[in-house]
Scaffold this active site. Structure first.
Site, short mmCIF file in Angstrom:
data_model
loop_
_atom_site.label_atom_id
_atom_site.label_comp_id
_atom_site.label_asym_id
_atom_site.label_seq_id
_atom_site.Cartn_x
_atom_site.Cartn_y
_atom_site.Cartn_z
N CYS A 105 67.55 11.58 -4.40
CA CYS A 105 67.95 11.40 -3.00
C CYS A 105 67.12 12.26 -2.04
CB CYS A 105 69.43 11.70 -2.87
SG CYS A 105 70.02 11.57 -1.19
N LYS A 116 64.29 7.66 4.95
CA LYS A 116 64.81 7.62 6.32
C LYS A 116 63.90 8.36 7.30
CE LYS A 116 66.99 5.31 4.36
NZ LYS A 116 67.31 4.99 2.96
N VAL A 162 67.69 -3.46 -1.62
CA VAL A 162 67.80 -2.48 -0.53
C VAL A 162 66.48 -1.72 -0.35
CG1 VAL A 162 69.21 -0.66 0.44
CG2 VAL A 162 70.22 -2.25 -1.17
N HIS A 218 84.27 6.40 26.52
CA HIS A 218 83.45 5.45 27.27
C HIS A 218 82.32 6.18 27.97
CE1 HIS A 218 82.49 1.91 29.64
NE2 HIS A 218 82.40 2.70 30.69
P1 FAD Z 1 69.66 11.79 -8.94
O1 FAD Z 1 69.56 12.05 -7.50
O2 FAD Z 1 68.74 10.78 -9.54
O3 FAD Z 1 69.47 13.19 -9.68
C1 FAD Z 1 69.41 13.29 -11.06
C2 FAD Z 1 68.63 14.53 -11.42
O4 FAD Z 1 68.77 14.76 -12.82
C3 FAD Z 1 67.14 14.40 -11.16
O5 FAD Z 1 66.71 15.44 -10.33
C4 FAD Z 1 66.49 14.47 -12.56
O6 FAD Z 1 65.26 15.14 -12.55
C5 FAD Z 1 67.55 15.27 -13.33
N1 FAD Z 1 67.54 15.02 -14.77
C6 FAD Z 1 67.52 13.83 -15.41
N2 FAD Z 1 67.57 14.01 -16.75
C7 FAD Z 1 67.63 15.35 -16.96
C8 FAD Z 1 67.70 16.16 -18.13
N3 FAD Z 1 67.75 15.62 -19.35
N4 FAD Z 1 67.71 17.49 -17.98
C9 FAD Z 1 67.67 18.07 -16.73
N5 FAD Z 1 67.61 17.34 -15.60
C10 FAD Z 1 67.60 15.99 -15.70
N6 FAD Z 1 71.41 6.31 -1.57
C11 FAD Z 1 72.11 6.42 -0.43
O7 FAD Z 1 73.32 6.68 -0.49
N7 FAD Z 1 71.52 6.29 0.79
C12 FAD Z 1 70.20 6.02 0.91
O8 FAD Z 1 69.70 5.89 2.02
C13 FAD Z 1 69.43 5.88 -0.28
N8 FAD Z 1 68.11 5.62 -0.22
C14 FAD Z 1 67.39 5.55 -1.38
C15 FAD Z 1 66.03 5.28 -1.29
C16 FAD Z 1 65.27 5.21 -2.44
C17 FAD Z 1 63.78 4.92 -2.34
C18 FAD Z 1 65.88 5.43 -3.70
C19 FAD Z 1 65.04 5.38 -4.96
C20 FAD Z 1 67.23 5.68 -3.80
C21 FAD Z 1 68.00 5.74 -2.64
N9 FAD Z 1 69.36 5.98 -2.67
C22 FAD Z 1 70.09 6.06 -1.53
C23 FAD Z 1 70.06 6.15 -3.96
C24 FAD Z 1 70.29 7.66 -4.22
O9 FAD Z 1 69.05 8.32 -4.23
C25 FAD Z 1 71.00 7.84 -5.54
O10 FAD Z 1 72.20 7.08 -5.55
C26 FAD Z 1 71.36 9.30 -5.76
O11 FAD Z 1 70.22 10.10 -5.77
C27 FAD Z 1 72.11 9.47 -7.09
O12 FAD Z 1 72.40 10.81 -7.27
P2 FAD Z 1 72.57 11.43 -8.74
O13 FAD Z 1 72.94 12.86 -8.53
O14 FAD Z 1 73.43 10.58 -9.56
O15 FAD Z 1 71.12 11.34 -9.40
P1 NAI Z 2 68.47 -3.64 -5.93
O1 NAI Z 2 69.22 -3.97 -7.15
O2 NAI Z 2 69.17 -3.43 -4.65
O3 NAI Z 2 67.42 -4.82 -5.65
C1 NAI Z 2 66.48 -5.25 -6.57
C2 NAI Z 2 66.06 -6.65 -6.16
O4 NAI Z 2 64.97 -7.05 -6.95
C3 NAI Z 2 67.18 -7.67 -6.33
O5 NAI Z 2 67.32 -8.41 -5.15
C4 NAI Z 2 66.67 -8.52 -7.49
O6 NAI Z 2 67.11 -9.86 -7.43
C5 NAI Z 2 65.17 -8.40 -7.30
N1 NAI Z 2 64.41 -8.66 -8.52
C6 NAI Z 2 64.68 -8.25 -9.78
N2 NAI Z 2 63.73 -8.70 -10.63
C7 NAI Z 2 62.85 -9.40 -9.87
C8 NAI Z 2 61.64 -10.11 -10.17
N3 NAI Z 2 61.19 -10.20 -11.40
N4 NAI Z 2 60.98 -10.70 -9.15
C9 NAI Z 2 61.47 -10.63 -7.88
N5 NAI Z 2 62.59 -9.98 -7.56
C10 NAI Z 2 63.27 -9.37 -8.53
O7 NAI Z 2 67.55 -2.42 -6.32
P2 NAI Z 2 66.60 -1.52 -5.46
O8 NAI Z 2 66.21 -2.17 -4.19
O9 NAI Z 2 65.52 -1.12 -6.40
O10 NAI Z 2 67.51 -0.29 -5.10
C11 NAI Z 2 68.24 0.43 -6.11
C12 NAI Z 2 69.49 1.00 -5.53
O11 NAI Z 2 69.20 2.15 -4.74
C13 NAI Z 2 70.22 0.07 -4.56
O12 NAI Z 2 71.02 -0.86 -5.25
C14 NAI Z 2 71.03 1.02 -3.74
O13 NAI Z 2 72.28 1.25 -4.34
C15 NAI Z 2 70.19 2.29 -3.76
N6 NAI Z 2 69.58 2.41 -2.43
C16 NAI Z 2 70.40 2.61 -1.37
C17 NAI Z 2 69.89 2.67 -0.11
C18 NAI Z 2 70.82 2.85 1.03
O14 NAI Z 2 71.99 3.15 0.80
N7 NAI Z 2 70.37 2.71 2.26
C19 NAI Z 2 68.46 2.58 0.16
C20 NAI Z 2 67.68 2.33 -1.04
C21 NAI Z 2 68.24 2.28 -2.27
#
Ligand code: FAD
Ligand code: NAI
Length: 465
Positions: A43, A52, A182, A442
């Site tokens: 995150c 963001k 997303v 407002h």
């Molecule tokens: P993570 O944040 O993935 O943290 C897990 C940690 O565990 C990592 O730092 C990893 O290095 C560590 N780890 C893994 N295995 C081991 C091990 N064996 N030993 C020690 N450490 C380990 N969510 C939102 O709510 N809003 C958003 O706007 C949003 N935008 C996103 C944009 C992108 C591009 C992506 C990829 C994700 C986004 N998400 C968003 C999703 C969000 O990032 C995840 O839901 C969130 O980070 C999950 O938190 P977590 O603590 O479960 O895992």
């Molecule tokens: P996602 O599951 O949201 O979307 C993946 C998309 O790829 C789906 O629409 C799926 O149908 C498509 N797809 C899968 N295989 C494909 C193929 N072979 N060819 C073409 N399309 C294919 O997963 P995404 O976007 O990777 O995000 C992962 C998660 O991270 C989200 O589900 C969300 O929970 C979290 N996230 C949240 C954000 C937020 O809260 N603003 C921002 C970004 C991520």
């Protein structure tokens, strides 16, 4: 090799693990937190926060291009991609160092290394030294990882995943996004707002399959305006290099088609991360696709081991991971808490934004749940006009018998703020009558919520309900 005992061992320092660590330490538990890569997890480092930061730059650039309506002219605004990435890095670094400081202040022992179970009770950490830890309780918070397509050309240099694209400083002539979920749609709007033509290739019949059909359909209009081309029902088959660009070939309606792109984002979903965790040495029920199985208290089948966040594959949202961390710690402390997912807000940071909480209209229809619905156009609100947001709308769903709010959705500017009030209302079973009796300031867009509550009673003042 060192040996250690602790009350609570937490594996993974993302928004699940670091929040659980601070919360537990503040309540007197000795906490050891293991992180193999970066404090703040996906995150803070390569997810929510960095994306963001890019959204903000891209939106500001678009605003500068369209200021004439506000009586301001800016001649030839420009952006510097390297500087955009640099400011993103500064924000992320500031936030991560703030979390590291708090962990230290609250006496969380943070160990850099990879944690791996030797059995249900013993965890080995491989870092600068090997540490074997036994703990009264363990929380697994190892998050998720990007999925990759097993197709030819996916390893080409022009193909990046979200982590790679977050550090890209090249301004491509065009961007292709594989996956209209997303991540794919947020990046599509970032790049398109910076003036780069984008093509999204989605496997399913529509982009953003997780939200109501009406929202993904409405978003298409805005995508088109920004030069985002969306191809649905397309299965990508291969990617081939042509000079510095690439050709993507996909199958659509039994025909083979192709597009050329300068840069490609692969965003086809994320899978629970249990790599190297040694779960095979434990009796924890898990599998590669659905992650670690937990009950409503976040407990695995091994009673002293909990799992939270993306690794449980219930939601992939940072705020859910954090809340689960608090519930898991409460259960460890002997308070009996269960997760309640009835009011989980989600915001998609496209332009315009889409925010939802509670039940959606599609869900109610599919599950034959009766509901009252009202749609409030943003054009009924003065502040929305000032914000040039009149194309948006807010939708409220309510239980017709109890009058309780059961769902809220917003399509438009400021959705990220409006959704908070709806979340409080749904979580606390507020009725539309209680919202009617609440005074909203407002001129603010929050008045749309009051208007919606009035509208559910056919008493809307500023639009025809
Ligand atoms: P993570 O944040 O993935 O943290 C897990 C940690 O565990 C990592 O730092 C990893 O290095 C560590 N780890 C893994 N295995 C081991 C091990 N064996 N030993 C020690 N450490 C380990 N969510 C939102 O709510 N809003 C958003 O706007 C949003 N935008 C996103 C944009 C992108 C591009 C992506 C990829 C994700 C986004 N998400 C968003 C999703 C969000 O990032 C995840 O839901 C969130 O980070 C999950 O938190 P977590 O603590 O479960 O895992
Ligand atoms: P996602 O599951 O949201 O979307 C993946 C998309 O790829 C789906 O629409 C799926 O149908 C498509 N797809 C899968 N295989 C494909 C193929 N072979 N060819 C073409 N399309 C294919 O997963 P995404 O976007 O990777 O995000 C992962 C998660 O991270 C989200 O589900 C969300 O929970 C979290 N996230 C949240 C954000 C937020 O809260 N603003 C921002 C970004 C991520």
């Amino acid at each position: 090799m060192l040996e250690k005992q602790t009350d609570l061992l937490i594996i993974g320092a993302g928004p699940g693990g670091y929040v659980a660590s601070i919360y537990a330490a503040k309540q007197g538990l000795s906490v050891t937190l293991v992180e193999k890569e970066y404090i703040g997890g996906t995150c803070l480092n390569v997810g929510c926060i960095p994306t963001k930061a890019l959204v903000k730059s891209a939106e500001l650039y678009q605003e500068l291009l369209h200021l004439e309506n506000k009586g301001i002219s800016v001649v030839n605004p420009e952006y510097d991609m390297t500087a955009i990435i640099e400011q993103k890095n500064q924000i992320k670094d500031k936030l991560v160092s703030g979390i590291a400081y708090l962990l230290e202040k609250y006496n969380v022992e943070t160990i850099q290394g990879t944690a791996s179970f030797l059995d249900d009770h013993l965890v080995e950490i491989n870092g600068s030294e090997v540490v074997r830890v036994t703990a009264k309780d363990i929380i697994i918070a190892t998050g998720s990882k990007n999925k990759h397509l097993p197709i030819p050309g996916i390893d080409l240099e022009v193909v990046l995943d979200s982590t790679g694209l977050l550090n890209n400083t090249k301004v491509p002539k065009s961007l292709a996004v594989i996956g209209g979920g997303v991540i794919g749609m947020e990046f599509a709007f970032i790049y398109a707002s910076l003036g780069i033509p984008v093509t999204v290739i989605e496997f399913l019949p529509r982009v953003l399959p997780g939200v109501d059909k009406e929202f993904s359909a409405r978003l298409l209009r805005y995508a088109k305006q920004l030069n985002i081309d969306i191809i649905t029902q397309a299965k990508v088959l291969k990617i081939e290099a042509v000079g510095e660009a690439a050709i993507i070939t996909y199958e659509r309606k039994e025909k083979f088609e192709s597009i050329e792109a300068d840069l490609i984002l692969e965003a086809v979903g994320r899978a629970p991360n249990i790599d190297g965790l040694g779960l095979g040495n434990t009796s924890i029920i898990h599998d590669l696709r659905s992650g670690i199985k937990v009950n409503s208290k976040l407990q695995t089948n091994v009673h002293h081991i909990y799992a939270i966040g993306d690794v449980t594959n219930l939601y992939q949202l940072a705020h859910v991971a954090s809340h689960q961390g608090i519930v898991a710690v409460d259960n460890i402390l002997g308070k009996t808490k269960e997760m309640d997912y009835s009011a989980v807000p989600a915001v998609i940071f496209t332009s315009p934004q889409i925010a939802t909480v509670g039940k959606t209209e599609d869900y109610c229809k599919d599950n034959e749940i009766s509901y009252d619905v009202i749609k409030v156009p943003f054009s009924a609100n003065g502040k929305a006009l000032i914000m040039e947001a009149e194309a948006g709308y807010l939708k409220l769903l309510a239980n017709p018998t109890t009058k309780e709010l059961i769902g809220g959705m917003i399509f438009g500017k400021e959705a990220e703020y409006l959704i908070a009030t709806l979340t409080v209302a749904i979580q606390n079973h507020l009725t539309w009558e209680q919202l009617q009796e609440t005074i909203f300031a407002h001129p603010t867009m929050s008045e749309l919520i009051h208007e919606g509550a009035m509208g559910l009673d056919h008493l809307a003042i500023h639009f025809m309900d």
